[in-house]
Design an enzyme around this catalytic site. Structure first.
Site, PDB file in Angstrom:
ATOM      1  N   GLU A 111      -5.195   7.228  -0.164  1.00  0.00           N
ATOM      2  CA  GLU A 111      -5.611   7.900   1.133  1.00  0.00           C
ATOM      3  C   GLU A 111      -5.033   9.360   0.932  1.00  0.00           C
ATOM      4  OE1 GLU A 111      -3.501   5.082   3.998  1.00  0.00           O
ATOM      5  OE2 GLU A 111      -2.684   7.020   4.788  1.00  0.00           O
ATOM      6  N   ASP A 145      -9.620   8.737   1.339  1.00  0.00           N
ATOM      7  CA  ASP A 145     -10.212   8.806   2.795  1.00  0.00           C
ATOM      8  C   ASP A 145     -11.300   9.536   2.767  1.00  0.00           C
ATOM      9  OD1 ASP A 145      -8.856   9.228   5.926  1.00  0.00           O
ATOM     10  OD2 ASP A 145     -10.722  10.450   5.194  1.00  0.00           O
ATOM     11  N   GLU A 194       0.849  -1.143  -0.015  1.00  0.00           N
ATOM     12  CA  GLU A 194      -0.088   0.046  -0.044  1.00  0.00           C
ATOM     13  C   GLU A 194       0.720   1.236   0.171  1.00  0.00           C
ATOM     14  OE1 GLU A 194      -3.366   0.058   2.494  1.00  0.00           O
ATOM     15  OE2 GLU A 194      -3.150   2.232   3.282  1.00  0.00           O
TER      16      GLU A 194
HETATM   17  C1  LIG Z   1      -0.484   2.734   9.594  1.00  0.00           C
HETATM   18  C2  LIG Z   1      -0.029   3.837   8.535  1.00  0.00           C
HETATM   19  O1  LIG Z   1       1.013   4.252   8.605  1.00  0.00           O
HETATM   20  C3  LIG Z   1      -1.048   5.105   8.676  1.00  0.00           C
HETATM   21  O2  LIG Z   1      -0.787   5.599   9.952  1.00  0.00           O
HETATM   22  C4  LIG Z   1      -2.463   4.793   8.310  1.00  0.00           C
HETATM   23  O3  LIG Z   1      -3.331   6.134   8.976  1.00  0.00           O
HETATM   24  C5  LIG Z   1      -2.925   4.703   7.003  1.00  0.00           C
HETATM   25  O4  LIG Z   1      -1.816   4.805   6.067  1.00  0.00           O
HETATM   26  C6  LIG Z   1      -3.824   3.484   6.848  1.00  0.00           C
HETATM   27  O5  LIG Z   1      -3.741   2.914   5.759  1.00  0.00           O
HETATM   28  O6  LIG Z   1      -4.233   2.894   8.034  1.00  0.00           O
HETATM   29 MG   LIG Z   2      -2.544   3.572   4.319  1.00  0.00          MG
END
Ligand SMILES: C[C@H](O)[C@H](O)[C@@H](O)[C@@H](O)C(=O)O
Ligand SMILES: [Mg+2]
Length: 400
Positions: free
Chosen positions: A276, A298, A248
């Site tokens: 996101e 998001d 991702e």
């Molecule tokens: C876990 C990731 O580093 C981010 O903190 C998170 O917010 C985001 O990328 C995710 O996909 O949940």
């Molecule tokens: Mg992410």
């Protein structure tokens, strides 16, 4: 049914750089110390030693939470929260308010178009302004649901499945499996500046959890814009033997050519995902055209629910999936109406991933969490997004 008009809009903030303590809420990176989400996560800043251990050290949590509340002339209110803080309040109270006040509560798409076009000269294709527009849009959908006494998912045309199923993002896929989630996504901790040793460390962690969780539990890696095409390609091929389901957000949002190249170079069967930190429908069209497998807008950052619905239709036309970046109820009401969103993200906000803390805690009252990795549509059967606002400590810095 005669619908009320919008009387006024108010913007509050919580947490962020001017607060004396972490406030979490919509800015869920704004956690206290000793939290997995701030423990050596790889980022574009990791090449700078002083910013390698903690994302909060470089300011991931400076914005804080933006809260937008819209009031109709019949006294009913709707609200939403996102990442945006005090600066978002300024944009709402000094610019966007003019497109809401006096309009019918159902004029959501007209208001959205005016907010997008009126900020085009300073919004770009994502970031603070898009977060702010998203928050206003979500508050308008919440108000429309409160006025019509319907949950947002029914305003969108209703559920296409009886329940949502979730994977969990956090540091402990083994605990996520025990809680009933369908998969576990971990944040990568090493990046291009760590070279091949970084890849070996990531693979060792994946190998451990593959061994622990068995052959079929989904394992994913979230790279939070920290890589380049070469590193991401090498990491993908090194992880392939452990059946990693997707990598991702390997690259910065605007490196569309890089995403197309990475998709071409990735191992067969491994999915490449991103989205996101993208905003506007146009950006998602360009991202979709790279050929990546899953778009992950998001809803609190991409342009709101109005944009998310358009992105989902765009992806559907191309046979691509839309799995929104975890945004709690704001995602749930959309995902349950999308035929190309077969699962959702639940973001673990408990410090060690051992308990199910609501993602936007403490700001949303009655915010649901998955039970055995699932949420039934009946849980969403409350007007609007079905949550109420915890007003403790909110500040309203501007008026109009
Ligand atoms: C876990 C990731 O580093 C981010 O903190 C998170 O917010 C985001 O990328 C995710 O996909 O949940
Ligand atoms: Mg992410």
């Amino acid at each position: 049914m005669s619908l009320p008009k919008i009387k006024t809009v108010r913007a509050y903030f919580a947490g962020g750089a001017t607060a004396d303590k972490a406030a979490a809420g919509g800015d869920y990176h704004d956690q206290g110390a000793n939290h997995w989400i701030d423990d050596h996560v790889a980022t574009p800043m990791s090449k700078y030693k002083q910013y390698e251990q903690s994302r909060q050290s470089f300011g991931i949590n400076v914005l804080g939470t933006l809260i937008v509340e819209v009031e109709a002339d019949n006294g009913q209110t709707g609200f939403a929260i996102t990442t945006g803080g005090e600066m978002g309040c300024f944009i709402v109270e000094k610019h966007l308010n003019r497109f809401l006040e006096g309009r019918c509560v159902s004029d959501i798409k007209l208001i959205h178009d005016q907010m997008m076009n009126a900020t085009m000269y300073y919004a770009g294709s994502g970031g603070l302004v898009m977060n702010t527009i998203s928050c206003v849009d979500l508050a308008l959908w919440d108000l429309f649901g409160k006025v019509t006494d319907l949950p947002v998912y029914k305003l969108l045309g209703g559920a296409v499945r009886d329940e949502l199923q979730f994977y969990a993002t956090g540091a402990r896929p083994d605990l996520a499996q025990k809680m009933g989630f369908i998969g576990g996504k971990m944040a990568v901790q090493w990046g291009p500046h760590d070279g091949d040793e970084g890849i070996r460390k990531e693979v060792a962690r994946i190998a451990h959890y593959r061994e622990t969780c068995g052959a079929d539990f989904w394992l994913m890696l979230d790279c939070w814009m920290s890589q380049d095409v070469n590193f991401a390609t090498k990491l993908a091929h090194a992880c392939a033997p452990y059946n990693v389901k997707w990598l991702e957000e390997c690259l910065p949002p605007q490196q569309f050519e890089g995403y197309a190249q990475l998709k071409q170079q990735a191992p067969h069967g491994m999915l490449i995902t991103s989205g996101e930190h993208h905003g506007t429908l146009q950006s998602f069209r360009t991202l979709a055209e790279t050929g990546i497998d899953i778009l992950q807008p998001d809803v609190g950052w991409c342009g709101g629910l109005t944009t998310l619905v358009e992105v989902a239709a765009l992806a559907k036309s191309r046979g691509q999936l839309v799995v929104p970046h975890g945004s709690s109820v704001y995602s749930h009401h959309a995902v349950i109406t999308f035929t190309n969103s077969p699962f959702s993200e639940f973001l673990m906000t408990s410090p060690d991933c051992s308990t199910l803390r609501p993602q936007f805690d403490p700001l949303l009252i009655n915010e649901p969490v998955p039970v055995k990795g699932r949420i039934h549509k009946s849980v969403l059967d409350k007007p609007g997004f079905g949550v109420e606002l915890n007003r403790d400590g909110l500040k309203r810095p501007y008026q109009h």
